[in-house]
Design a protein around this motif. Sequence first.
Motif, PDB file in Angstrom:
ATOM      1  N   LYS A 531       0.798  -0.972   0.083  1.00  0.00           N
ATOM      2  CA  LYS A 531      -0.225  -0.035   0.076  1.00  0.00           C
ATOM      3  C   LYS A 531       0.907   1.298   0.100  1.00  0.00           C
ATOM      4  O   LYS A 531       1.784   1.342   0.678  1.00  0.00           O
ATOM      5  CB  LYS A 531      -0.804   0.010   1.118  1.00  0.00           C
ATOM      6  CG  LYS A 531      -1.844  -1.041   1.245  1.00  0.00           C
ATOM      7  CD  LYS A 531      -2.597  -0.910   2.574  1.00  0.00           C
ATOM      8  CE  LYS A 531      -3.646  -2.210   2.437  1.00  0.00           C
ATOM      9  NZ  LYS A 531      -4.810  -2.158   3.701  1.00  0.00           N
ATOM     10  N   PHE A 532       0.190   2.239  -0.703  1.00  0.00           N
ATOM     11  CA  PHE A 532       1.329   3.512  -0.790  1.00  0.00           C
ATOM     12  C   PHE A 532       0.264   4.798  -0.121  1.00  0.00           C
ATOM     13  O   PHE A 532      -0.898   5.152  -0.539  1.00  0.00           O
ATOM     14  CB  PHE A 532       1.391   3.850  -2.236  1.00  0.00           C
ATOM     15  CG  PHE A 532       2.233   2.818  -3.085  1.00  0.00           C
ATOM     16  CD1 PHE A 532       3.743   2.808  -3.268  1.00  0.00           C
ATOM     17  CD2 PHE A 532       1.635   1.668  -3.656  1.00  0.00           C
ATOM     18  CE1 PHE A 532       4.403   1.784  -3.763  1.00  0.00           C
ATOM     19  CE2 PHE A 532       2.297   0.503  -4.100  1.00  0.00           C
ATOM     20  CZ  PHE A 532       3.863   0.595  -4.405  1.00  0.00           C
ATOM     21  N   LEU A 533       0.891   5.147   0.946  1.00  0.00           N
ATOM     22  CA  LEU A 533       0.226   5.876   1.726  1.00  0.00           C
ATOM     23  C   LEU A 533       0.726   7.352   2.034  1.00  0.00           C
ATOM     24  O   LEU A 533       1.851   7.480   1.967  1.00  0.00           O
ATOM     25  CB  LEU A 533      -0.095   5.237   3.352  1.00  0.00           C
ATOM     26  CG  LEU A 533      -0.282   3.593   3.077  1.00  0.00           C
ATOM     27  CD1 LEU A 533      -0.149   3.116   4.595  1.00  0.00           C
ATOM     28  CD2 LEU A 533      -1.711   3.568   2.363  1.00  0.00           C
ATOM     29  N   VAL A 534      -0.390   8.401   2.637  1.00  0.00           N
ATOM     30  CA  VAL A 534       0.138   9.393   3.014  1.00  0.00           C
ATOM     31  C   VAL A 534      -0.467   9.613   4.377  1.00  0.00           C
ATOM     32  O   VAL A 534      -1.865   9.468   4.449  1.00  0.00           O
ATOM     33  CB  VAL A 534      -0.189  10.767   2.208  1.00  0.00           C
ATOM     34  CG1 VAL A 534       0.276  12.123   2.709  1.00  0.00           C
ATOM     35  CG2 VAL A 534       0.344  10.531   0.590  1.00  0.00           C
ATOM     36  N   LYS A 537      -2.933   6.831   5.058  1.00  0.00           N
ATOM     37  CA  LYS A 537      -4.067   6.600   4.402  1.00  0.00           C
ATOM     38  C   LYS A 537      -3.775   6.558   2.780  1.00  0.00           C
ATOM     39  O   LYS A 537      -2.958   7.326   2.494  1.00  0.00           O
ATOM     40  CB  LYS A 537      -5.163   7.570   4.461  1.00  0.00           C
ATOM     41  CG  LYS A 537      -5.653   7.886   6.200  1.00  0.00           C
ATOM     42  CD  LYS A 537      -6.344   8.991   6.323  1.00  0.00           C
ATOM     43  CE  LYS A 537      -7.058   9.233   7.703  1.00  0.00           C
ATOM     44  NZ  LYS A 537      -7.997  10.143   7.822  1.00  0.00           N
ATOM     45  N   ALA A 538      -4.468   5.811   2.114  1.00  0.00           N
ATOM     46  CA  ALA A 538      -4.414   5.681   0.947  1.00  0.00           C
ATOM     47  C   ALA A 538      -5.287   6.746   0.095  1.00  0.00           C
ATOM     48  O   ALA A 538      -6.240   7.338   0.701  1.00  0.00           O
ATOM     49  CB  ALA A 538      -4.836   4.436   0.100  1.00  0.00           C
ATOM     50  N   TYR A 539      -4.994   7.405  -1.343  1.00  0.00           N
ATOM     51  CA  TYR A 539      -5.672   8.368  -1.791  1.00  0.00           C
ATOM     52  C   TYR A 539      -7.333   8.051  -1.736  1.00  0.00           C
ATOM     53  O   TYR A 539      -7.796   6.878  -2.371  1.00  0.00           O
ATOM     54  CB  TYR A 539      -5.242   8.591  -3.104  1.00  0.00           C
ATOM     55  CG  TYR A 539      -5.767   9.982  -3.738  1.00  0.00           C
ATOM     56  CD1 TYR A 539      -5.990  10.936  -3.304  1.00  0.00           C
ATOM     57  CD2 TYR A 539      -6.615   9.487  -4.897  1.00  0.00           C
ATOM     58  CE1 TYR A 539      -6.688  12.069  -3.934  1.00  0.00           C
ATOM     59  CE2 TYR A 539      -7.384  10.515  -5.765  1.00  0.00           C
ATOM     60  CZ  TYR A 539      -7.316  11.871  -5.158  1.00  0.00           C
ATOM     61  OH  TYR A 539      -7.974  12.825  -5.645  1.00  0.00           O
ATOM     62  N   ASP A 540      -7.966   8.996  -1.582  1.00  0.00           N
ATOM     63  CA  ASP A 540      -9.532   8.808  -1.697  1.00  0.00           C
ATOM     64  C   ASP A 540     -10.128  10.112  -2.338  1.00  0.00           C
ATOM     65  O   ASP A 540      -9.849  11.277  -1.910  1.00  0.00           O
ATOM     66  CB  ASP A 540     -10.167   8.811  -0.263  1.00  0.00           C
ATOM     67  CG  ASP A 540     -11.666   8.527  -0.423  1.00  0.00           C
ATOM     68  OD1 ASP A 540     -12.327   8.979  -1.574  1.00  0.00           O
ATOM     69  OD2 ASP A 540     -12.308   8.214   0.593  1.00  0.00           O
ATOM     70  N   ALA A 541     -10.591  10.008  -3.681  1.00  0.00           N
ATOM     71  CA  ALA A 541     -10.886  11.076  -4.512  1.00  0.00           C
ATOM     72  C   ALA A 541     -12.153  12.110  -3.691  1.00  0.00           C
ATOM     73  O   ALA A 541     -12.250  13.233  -3.871  1.00  0.00           O
ATOM     74  CB  ALA A 541     -11.229  10.789  -5.731  1.00  0.00           C
ATOM     75  N   GLY A 646      -1.980   5.485  -4.702  1.00  0.00           N
ATOM     76  CA  GLY A 646      -2.226   6.014  -3.486  1.00  0.00           C
ATOM     77  C   GLY A 646      -1.678   7.026  -2.658  1.00  0.00           C
ATOM     78  O   GLY A 646      -2.072   7.385  -1.717  1.00  0.00           O
ATOM     79  N   MET A 647      -0.407   7.124  -3.150  1.00  0.00           N
ATOM     80  CA  MET A 647       0.401   8.105  -2.390  1.00  0.00           C
ATOM     81  C   MET A 647       0.138   9.466  -2.900  1.00  0.00           C
ATOM     82  O   MET A 647       0.857  10.398  -3.107  1.00  0.00           O
ATOM     83  CB  MET A 647       1.852   7.954  -2.424  1.00  0.00           C
ATOM     84  CG  MET A 647       2.808   8.420  -1.293  1.00  0.00           C
ATOM     85  SD  MET A 647       4.438   7.865  -1.267  1.00  0.00           S
ATOM     86  CE  MET A 647       4.395   6.083  -0.993  1.00  0.00           C
TER      87      MET A 647
END
Length: 667
Positions: A531-534, A537-541, A646-647
């Motif tokens: 998983k690629f996270l900031v 959390k992964a990206y959520d549009a 997702g980052m």
Amino acid sequence: MLFAALPCRIAILHVSVRAMRRMLLLPASALFLCTPPGVEQHASAQSSERIVVAPPTALTHRPRTGTVPSPFFAGTVNATGGEARIEFKIDYSNATIYNPETNKNDPVRLRSYRDLHETAAPAIPFVSPTIEVAPGETVRITLKNDLPSSDSSCPASMPDINVPHCFNRTNLHAHGLWVSPTGNSDNVLLSIAPSVSFEYEYNISLEHPAGTFWYHPHLHGSTALQVSSGMAGFLIVRGSRLPSAQTSGDVDTLLKGADGLPFTERLVLLQQIQYACRDASGTVQETVTGKYVCQPGQVGEIEGYDQFGPTTWPKSGRFTTINGQVAPVFTGAQVGRIERWRMAHAGVRDTVQLQFKKMRPGAPDFASLDPTQQLNWIEQNCIGARLPQFGFASDGLTRAKIGERDTTVLQPGYREDLLMVFPEAGDYCVLDDMAGPSGTVNATTKIRKFLARVNVAMGQAVGADAKAYLQAELMAAANRTMPETIRQKVRDDLANDMRLFSFVPHPDVADSEVKGRQTLQLKIDVSSGLKFLVDGKAYDATRIDRTLPLGSVEEWSLTSGTSPPVGHPFHIHVNPFQIVKILDPGGNDVSSAGESNDPQYANLKGVWKDTLFVKPGYQVVIRTRYRRYIGDFVLHCHILDHEDQGMMQNVRIAVPNGAGGVVTNHH
């Protein structure tokens, strides 16, 4: 055959339209750069087909011309036409890329930007046209998507938007431009489907910095695939504003020779085009060591994210291209003539550590060697000390002083403007030096690579001290170009370690300005899949991750995850940031002196940028002002396959409500 008999070579350089008009007024002899017969024959024998050519310039229609007064700078601004219109299409293009592994040109079929009005296909169609604009212009770019509408990567429903998808949908991002992120401006939340045309409109303010910017697709899910196909180009903001006692000016006004023309300019677009061929089952064809291989009759393409990843680029055997060419030759350089190199890392998957070294006279052609001999060739033929490089702008923004270095580190998304002076005639190696895992985007040790050769003819003597030579030339340029009211200040600053205080576009962010703080972590999570996270959390549009008040000034603390220990280039849209400090794992600030084993953080304290690599275990502290523009945009890792998976975060700048918050509705 007439030209073949001449002992001179036409300089293949990038020049502005204004400079080209001036060149047409020169005598014919002034348009040729002569080299000694021996040097000329040596260059021709080594390589006659892969000459570095500047990217094509976009056909730009400007309906009217003139100058306008500037409320922010002394004098007037060249707002040529007030409006610039450009029309691009996106389609598949067929071309070739030289492959040193086979000493042959590989046919490729790649998505690319093309000028809608071109009368003939460009020689290198996957190198996108250069857009040239001026402060005060409105730039309208029509984007016509001619990619196929049938797209198996774009299902009717997408349960996880962080799985790469919709490879034939697209949009446009003006990377580094200070413009609105909303509507039909630099809005990366738009999706342009096949057969659709859309007009972007960038209102470039009169106070926009002149500099080196670039553009590329930015549709979440397909960004890396399209950029790695070569869909990237320069976006140059050319400035003519002179400094005054009260206002900054454009460094363009200083960087001119005794003839009144701008220093010789080279646009250098670095890309990693990781094309591959697939077998009947759809698997990427590789040798036992992981190198990509295409059989006779096959055409290399980029059609899947199995072609990316931290280990695939070094193993693939592909080479970083310069303006679409592998291991090419820069021609037209002369001893003592100052050159401006506009460098842009428009690639996805490698860190470039740029160096110049003198090439041994009589060295065999690098491209003619067996691949197993190429590394030894560098050690045997790229000799002597590293040539000094003089960096004066990062990410398009002029620095407070010109810094001397022998290595320029370019991470994906970076731009660097260098002044180069070649001290001797002959050939020079352009190298990508080796680097350790913590300082590279692949998180692996990288070996030294040969990028290109520079052929340098006889010219004006430089002497033993290139910095002193450059300093004297710039001070002479200040005498010629600067207004009398500011001339002595500019000269004094240049005499004081080549400072450029009169050309810095943004004032320093003082401690007293800071009104808030943000923290951010970029991380790969391998505990439950990949998983690629900031910030975990992964990206959520549909989610706004940060809401920031217009007019505020904040300090950000950035880190990268340490398990696994992978660094990430942080990039944020709209507003640039100033680097305050970079703390290593021991808490030492390395933003001034840098590190003995990694040059990338040296002399970054106080520098303005829009993209910055955050090494694992380090803490990067930056400050930024939220100026002028409201709306939703993104921040993300500029390893673009990380972003697609997702980052990334959504950011909103909103109007303050006067009570410490922001307006959330119409009342």
